[in-house]
Write a protein that holds these residues in place. Structure first.
Motif, PDB file in Angstrom:
ATOM      1  N   SER A   1      -8.604   2.686  -0.838  1.00 59.59           N
ATOM      2  CA  SER A   1      -8.160   1.324  -1.129  1.00 59.59           C
ATOM      3  C   SER A   1      -8.416   0.442   0.085  1.00 59.59           C
ATOM      4  O   SER A   1      -8.393   0.914   1.232  1.00 59.59           O
ATOM      5  CB  SER A   1      -6.664   1.290  -1.473  1.00 59.59           C
ATOM      6  OG  SER A   1      -6.428   1.807  -2.759  1.00 59.59           O
TER       7      SER A   1
ATOM      8  N   ALA B   1      -6.289   4.492   2.507  1.00 60.93           N
ATOM      9  CA  ALA B   1      -6.308   3.028   2.401  1.00 60.93           C
ATOM     10  C   ALA B   1      -6.592   2.454   3.776  1.00 60.93           C
ATOM     11  O   ALA B   1      -6.233   3.055   4.801  1.00 60.93           O
ATOM     12  CB  ALA B   1      -4.976   2.497   1.871  1.00 60.93           C
TER      13      ALA B   1
ATOM     14  N   LEU C   1       0.829  -1.213   0.000  1.00 61.82           N
ATOM     15  CA  LEU C   1       0.000   0.000   0.000  1.00 61.82           C
ATOM     16  C   LEU C   1       0.861   1.259   0.000  1.00 61.82           C
ATOM     17  O   LEU C   1       0.550   2.242  -0.688  1.00 61.82           O
ATOM     18  CB  LEU C   1      -0.924  -0.013   1.222  1.00 61.82           C
ATOM     19  CG  LEU C   1      -1.971  -1.145   1.254  1.00 61.82           C
ATOM     20  CD1 LEU C   1      -2.707  -1.167   2.590  1.00 61.82           C
ATOM     21  CD2 LEU C   1      -2.978  -0.988   0.102  1.00 61.82           C
TER      22      LEU C   1
ATOM     23  N   THR D   1      -9.328  -3.920  -5.283  1.00 63.35           N
ATOM     24  CA  THR D   1      -9.646  -2.948  -4.231  1.00 63.35           C
ATOM     25  C   THR D   1      -8.466  -2.070  -3.838  1.00 63.35           C
ATOM     26  O   THR D   1      -8.591  -1.246  -2.934  1.00 63.35           O
ATOM     27  CB  THR D   1     -10.164  -3.659  -2.964  1.00 63.35           C
ATOM     28  OG1 THR D   1      -9.153  -4.573  -2.500  1.00 63.35           O
ATOM     29  CG2 THR D   1     -11.459  -4.404  -3.245  1.00 63.35           C
ATOM     30  N   SER D   2      -7.322  -2.228  -4.502  1.00 65.48           N
ATOM     31  CA  SER D   2      -6.172  -1.387  -4.167  1.00 65.48           C
ATOM     32  C   SER D   2      -5.665  -0.683  -5.416  1.00 65.48           C
ATOM     33  O   SER D   2      -5.595  -1.265  -6.496  1.00 65.48           O
ATOM     34  CB  SER D   2      -5.048  -2.211  -3.531  1.00 65.48           C
ATOM     35  OG  SER D   2      -4.592  -3.219  -4.413  1.00 65.48           O
TER      36      SER D   2
ATOM     37  N   PRO E   1     -11.559   1.331  -5.608  1.00 71.75           N
ATOM     38  CA  PRO E   1     -10.490   1.938  -4.808  1.00 71.75           C
ATOM     39  C   PRO E   1     -10.281   3.440  -5.082  1.00 71.75           C
ATOM     40  O   PRO E   1      -9.301   3.998  -4.581  1.00 71.75           O
ATOM     41  CB  PRO E   1      -9.272   1.150  -5.258  1.00 71.75           C
ATOM     42  CG  PRO E   1      -9.513   0.951  -6.730  1.00 71.75           C
ATOM     43  CD  PRO E   1     -11.009   0.736  -6.854  1.00 71.75           C
TER      44      PRO E   1
END
Length: 353
Positions: A280, A252, A183, A342-343, A276
């Motif tokens: 995220s 995130a 991340l 999702t990131s 995202p």
């Protein structure tokens, strides 16, 4: 005709398979029960002998040889989250393949007294070994020291090693660090974390990895972006709201399991945020939920079912060698960072709001 009948009635023995394969009967047993590693060439020779001789292991004879059927006790939580079903699946596969009996007790995961009583009930029922997922082994760590409960104990996915307990696990701290580094590499600097409750050993190990990644990157963990939650979807919703429903929300969020990560995605949608693009999300386990939600979840792959299967195999092996009490072992299995939908790098909108 009588002669043919007598030949047909003669059962193929494990010794016959051993002679045919050119190995010992113990090696044949190890291959069929998958309890000790053997060279691939040896394994193939044994399996070929089994096929050629049409050998069928005699479970009844195996039971008589050990005086009774091997019984393994398994403790599971009543909470219906993905980890529980994966552990159960792995344990069932192992006991089915190795001809053992699985005895199950289910308890509320936060009730330490009920956990102790359930374990005592399993021991009194005559189990030869116990499989205690990490939460329960952590609860009973004092009782498991020294002579412990009188039967071997194996813990799948405990999060940390436990004195006196055979453990099969990934390195949770390393896995959490690598996901956090992923991340950070995407550009996130304000990362929220949903931390497991203290009754879970992963409360420490996964947060430790999260903090280590920040330290390596020269960043400080913002304590206000750390929320503690039970590892369930319903409890995860409240933790997600605390992190997302604020003007300086994180770009995130890393959750300690996939169920709470799913709750973050659901709460983001409820609050009108896009994943995202606006936030995220990352999870932990790579449970079936991770690929049944939209968008698909970025997560740490922990092979829970495989770990539970291996832990149960080890429990059976220990149960079938009662004269041997080897020191507690720790088997570390690989994990993997799974990047899905999702990131992403933080958008300018996410950074400015």
């Amino acid at each position: 005709m009588a002669r043919a009948s007598r030949k047909k009635s003669q059962a193929v023995t494990i010794d016959a398979v051993a002679r045919h394969a050119g190995v010992s009967a113990m090696t044949v047993s190890n291959v069929l029960n998958n309890v000790k590693p053997v060279r691939e060439a040896t394994r193939q020779a044994v399996l070929e002998a089994v096929r050629e001789l049409n050998y069928t292991p005699n479970l009844a004879a195996k039971s008589l040889a050990s005086a009774e059927m091997t019984r393994v006790g398994l403790l599971l939580g009543r909470d219906e989250f993905s980890f529980v079903s994966s552990v159960l699946g792995g344990a069932v596969e192992a006991t089915t393949d190795l001809g053992a009996q699985l005895l199950i007790r289910r308890v509320g995961i936060a009730d330490r007294v009920a956990v102790a009583e359930a374990v005592e009930s399993l021991v009194k029922s005559g189990v030869h070994a116990l499989v205690l997922p990490g939460l329960f082994a952590g609860f009973l760590h004092e009782e498991l020291k020294g002579e412990g409960l009188g039967v071997p104990v194996v813990s799948p996915s405990p999060g940390l090693s436990i004195e006196g307990v055979h453990c099969v696990r990934i390195c949770d701290e390393t896995a959490a660090r690598e996901m956090t580094e992923h991340l950070i590499a995407l550009g996130h600097r304000r990362i929220g974390f949903i931390r497991a409750e203290k009754l879970h050993l992963v409360h420490w190990s996964r947060f430790s990895g999260f903090a280590a990644a920040h330290e390596r990157a020269g960043l400080e963990v913002d304590a206000s972006l750390v929320a503690t939650s039970a590892l369930s979807f319903s409890h995860g919703l409240e933790a997600a709201r605390k992190l997302l429903d604020r003007p300086d929300r994180p770009t995130a969020i890393f959750a300690s399991n996939d169920d709470t990560a799913g709750a973050v995605v659901a709460m983001a949608h409820k609050l009108g945020l896009r994943v995202p693009e606006n936030v995220s999300v990352a999870g932990f386990d790579d449970s079936p939920l991770a690929v049944r939600m939209l968008p698909l979840l970025t997560t740490v792959r922990q092979p829970v079912a495989d770990i539970a299967r291996r832990a149960t195999e080890l429990a059976i092996q220990l149960a079938r060698t009662p004269g041997e009490r080897p020191p507690a072992t720790v088997e570390i299995v690989p994990h993997k960072i799974i990047e899905r939908e999702t990131s992403a790098p933080p958008s300018s909108f996410a950074r400015s709001n």
